[in-house]
Design a protein around this motif. Structure first.
Motif, mmCIF file in Angstrom:
data_model
loop_
_atom_site.group_PDB
_atom_site.id
_atom_site.type_symbol
_atom_site.label_atom_id
_atom_site.label_comp_id
_atom_site.label_asym_id
_atom_site.label_seq_id
_atom_site.Cartn_x
_atom_site.Cartn_y
_atom_site.Cartn_z
ATOM 1 N N TYR A 157 -20.236 -81.904 -63.335
ATOM 2 C CA TYR A 157 -20.437 -81.229 -62.008
ATOM 3 C C TYR A 157 -21.083 -82.197 -61.256
ATOM 4 O O TYR A 157 -21.779 -82.810 -61.233
ATOM 5 C CB TYR A 157 -21.372 -80.039 -62.276
ATOM 6 C CG TYR A 157 -21.787 -79.466 -61.139
ATOM 7 C CD1 TYR A 157 -21.090 -78.450 -60.643
ATOM 8 C CD2 TYR A 157 -23.049 -79.733 -60.325
ATOM 9 C CE1 TYR A 157 -21.322 -77.715 -59.226
ATOM 10 C CE2 TYR A 157 -23.194 -79.305 -59.111
ATOM 11 C CZ TYR A 157 -22.562 -78.150 -58.622
ATOM 12 O OH TYR A 157 -22.896 -77.595 -57.495
ATOM 13 N N THR A 158 -20.583 -82.015 -59.926
ATOM 14 C CA THR A 158 -20.533 -83.142 -58.853
ATOM 15 C C THR A 158 -20.971 -82.245 -57.347
ATOM 16 O O THR A 158 -20.196 -81.382 -57.049
ATOM 17 C CB THR A 158 -19.768 -84.050 -58.654
ATOM 18 O OG1 THR A 158 -19.589 -84.835 -59.848
ATOM 19 C CG2 THR A 158 -20.231 -84.901 -57.625
ATOM 20 N N ASN A 159 -22.096 -82.713 -57.069
ATOM 21 C CA ASN A 159 -22.106 -82.143 -55.419
ATOM 22 C C ASN A 159 -22.698 -83.282 -54.632
ATOM 23 O O ASN A 159 -22.409 -84.416 -55.149
ATOM 24 C CB ASN A 159 -23.143 -80.782 -55.372
ATOM 25 C CG ASN A 159 -24.444 -81.237 -55.679
ATOM 26 O OD1 ASN A 159 -25.011 -82.486 -55.879
ATOM 27 N ND2 ASN A 159 -25.393 -80.193 -56.151
ATOM 28 N N GLU A 160 -23.105 -83.193 -53.196
ATOM 29 C CA GLU A 160 -23.324 -84.273 -52.606
ATOM 30 C C GLU A 160 -24.733 -84.889 -53.002
ATOM 31 O O GLU A 160 -24.933 -86.054 -52.666
ATOM 32 C CB GLU A 160 -23.437 -83.751 -51.131
ATOM 33 C CG GLU A 160 -24.609 -82.796 -50.860
ATOM 34 C CD GLU A 160 -24.644 -82.151 -49.607
ATOM 35 O OE1 GLU A 160 -24.597 -82.983 -48.664
ATOM 36 O OE2 GLU A 160 -24.547 -81.054 -49.149
ATOM 37 N N PHE A 161 -25.477 -84.271 -53.758
ATOM 38 C CA PHE A 161 -26.770 -85.008 -54.089
ATOM 39 C C PHE A 161 -26.706 -85.405 -55.653
ATOM 40 O O PHE A 161 -27.426 -86.415 -55.791
ATOM 41 C CB PHE A 161 -27.763 -83.867 -54.205
ATOM 42 C CG PHE A 161 -28.037 -83.295 -52.816
ATOM 43 C CD1 PHE A 161 -28.547 -83.937 -51.773
ATOM 44 C CD2 PHE A 161 -27.495 -81.834 -52.574
ATOM 45 C CE1 PHE A 161 -28.402 -83.449 -50.362
ATOM 46 C CE2 PHE A 161 -27.774 -81.183 -51.409
ATOM 47 C CZ PHE A 161 -28.201 -82.088 -50.250
ATOM 48 N N VAL A 162 -25.865 -84.957 -56.357
ATOM 49 C CA VAL A 162 -26.300 -85.362 -57.843
ATOM 50 C C VAL A 162 -24.873 -85.196 -58.714
ATOM 51 O O VAL A 162 -24.060 -84.322 -58.257
ATOM 52 C CB VAL A 162 -27.263 -84.396 -58.456
ATOM 53 C CG1 VAL A 162 -26.801 -83.082 -58.587
ATOM 54 C CG2 VAL A 162 -27.703 -85.015 -59.862
ATOM 55 N N THR A 163 -24.906 -85.844 -59.947
ATOM 56 C CA THR A 163 -23.676 -85.648 -60.802
ATOM 57 C C THR A 163 -24.304 -85.369 -62.189
ATOM 58 O O THR A 163 -25.310 -86.149 -62.493
ATOM 59 C CB THR A 163 -22.744 -87.079 -60.806
ATOM 60 O OG1 THR A 163 -22.177 -87.049 -59.686
ATOM 61 C CG2 THR A 163 -21.910 -86.654 -61.963
ATOM 62 N N LEU A 164 -23.962 -84.365 -62.619
ATOM 63 C CA LEU A 164 -24.416 -83.809 -64.240
ATOM 64 C C LEU A 164 -23.099 -83.868 -65.084
ATOM 65 O O LEU A 164 -22.097 -83.510 -64.771
ATOM 66 C CB LEU A 164 -25.055 -82.297 -64.008
ATOM 67 C CG LEU A 164 -26.225 -82.050 -62.994
ATOM 68 C CD1 LEU A 164 -26.410 -80.759 -63.178
ATOM 69 C CD2 LEU A 164 -27.330 -83.051 -63.340
ATOM 70 N N LEU A 184 -31.326 -77.542 -60.740
ATOM 71 C CA LEU A 184 -32.557 -77.034 -60.065
ATOM 72 C C LEU A 184 -33.746 -78.101 -60.470
ATOM 73 O O LEU A 184 -34.275 -78.581 -59.597
ATOM 74 C CB LEU A 184 -33.038 -75.862 -60.269
ATOM 75 C CG LEU A 184 -32.238 -74.385 -59.535
ATOM 76 C CD1 LEU A 184 -32.419 -73.115 -60.296
ATOM 77 C CD2 LEU A 184 -32.752 -74.696 -58.043
ATOM 78 N N ALA A 185 -33.843 -78.510 -61.336
ATOM 79 C CA ALA A 185 -34.737 -79.401 -61.941
ATOM 80 C C ALA A 185 -34.457 -80.722 -61.517
ATOM 81 O O ALA A 185 -35.408 -81.772 -61.145
ATOM 82 C CB ALA A 185 -34.858 -79.208 -63.620
ATOM 83 N N LYS A 186 -33.146 -81.078 -61.591
ATOM 84 C CA LYS A 186 -32.721 -82.301 -61.153
ATOM 85 C C LYS A 186 -32.852 -82.622 -59.578
ATOM 86 O O LYS A 186 -33.219 -83.826 -59.204
ATOM 87 C CB LYS A 186 -31.206 -82.689 -61.356
ATOM 88 C CG LYS A 186 -30.690 -84.039 -61.275
ATOM 89 C CD LYS A 186 -31.400 -84.945 -62.417
ATOM 90 C CE LYS A 186 -30.628 -86.329 -62.367
ATOM 91 N NZ LYS A 186 -30.807 -87.356 -63.217
#
Length: 269
Positions: free
Chosen positions: A32-39, A99-101
């Protein structure tokens, strides 16, 4: 297998087909990727006797919630040092881990059925993506009702409870509502800001969701603040279309239903 996955990913483009699951096989890695983080999340599996949980996928509702965290309206809790958030039926744990990230003002608890494979996957996903101790995992069977382990971490209950695709079984609606009642923080000194946010796909039918809404109203403990249908648009840059919830829509077929999720926000009466 790679060709099969590429074809599956292309269905929405080729045939206007919206998938309800966005992972391939149990044990595979979902990114999962958004503009802030990749999980990077391992797709859950369960013991054979628990296959009926339908937990061996990353469902579109969980991805939708992750893409639209603003729906939680967490700015309402700016007065709190830590916002206590519980994700029930967490599966791979995508929204809670996100959320935690990305926030330092939350304490997150992830929970799902006490199946060893499922809980091991949750532990793996937290350890792989979270470097601190801002996330806890509690196995929990809604039908058993033992919420004591939750209250060890959050004695007064949780400010926000989230869940994605947990309404598919009418038989579990009562147990789910009792769990929400036991776990949501209830401020006795004034109006409570605590809230429940549920996202449900329409692939299990509109009447299943309507049965939950009716059960919630009949319980007379919760108020349904907002029930809307939102287009599950995979384009994160586009503001998704919203429309009022209707239990019956004339001319709707399976393809139409797959293109929408229902967003339910509840709080204390």
């Amino acid at each position: 297998m790679e060709d099969v996955e590429i074809f599956s990913d292309s269905l929405s483009i080729l045939y206007d087909h919206t998938p309800v699951t966005l992972s391939s096989n149990p044990g595979s890695i979902f990114t999962y990727t958004n503009e802030f983080v990749t999980l990077n999340l391992k797709t859950p599996d369960t013991e054979p006797e628990n296959w009926s949980l339908h937990a061996s996928s990353v469902w579109i509702s969980a991805v939708f919630l992750a893409d639209h965290i603003h729906l939680l309206d967490l700015k309402r809790y700016n007065h709190l040092r830590k916002i206590r958030i519980l994700e029930l039926g967490a599966g791979a744990g995508l929204p809670g881990i996100l959320l935690a990230k990305t926030r330092d003002d939350v304490q997150v608890v992830l929970s799902d059925y006490p199946d060893k494979e499922l809980i091991d996957t949750l532990n793996h996903n937290v350890a792989s993506n979270i470097s601190d101790h801002s996330v806890h995992i509690i196995p929990y069977d809604w039908t058993q009702g033992d919420v004591a382990p939750f209250h060890v971490l959050s004695p007064d209950g949780f400010d926000v409870i989230i869940a994605a695709d947990t309404l598919w079984s009418v038989d579990l609606h009562g147990a789910f509502l009792r769990s929400l009642e036991s776990l949501l923080r209830h401020d006795v000194d004034g109006p409570s800001l605590s809230s429940v946010h549920l996202i449900a796909g329409l692939h299990t039918g509109r009447w299943t969701i309507q049965a939950f809404l009716r059960a919630a109203e009949e319980q007379q403990r919760f108020r349904l603040h907002r029930v809307v249908e939102i287009r599950a648009n995979p384009d994160k840059e586009t503001i998704p279309e919203e429309r009022a919830w209707e239990v019956e829509r004339e001319g709707e077929d399976e393809s139409d239903r797959r293109a929408w999720v229902v967003s339910i926000t509840m709080g204390w009466r």
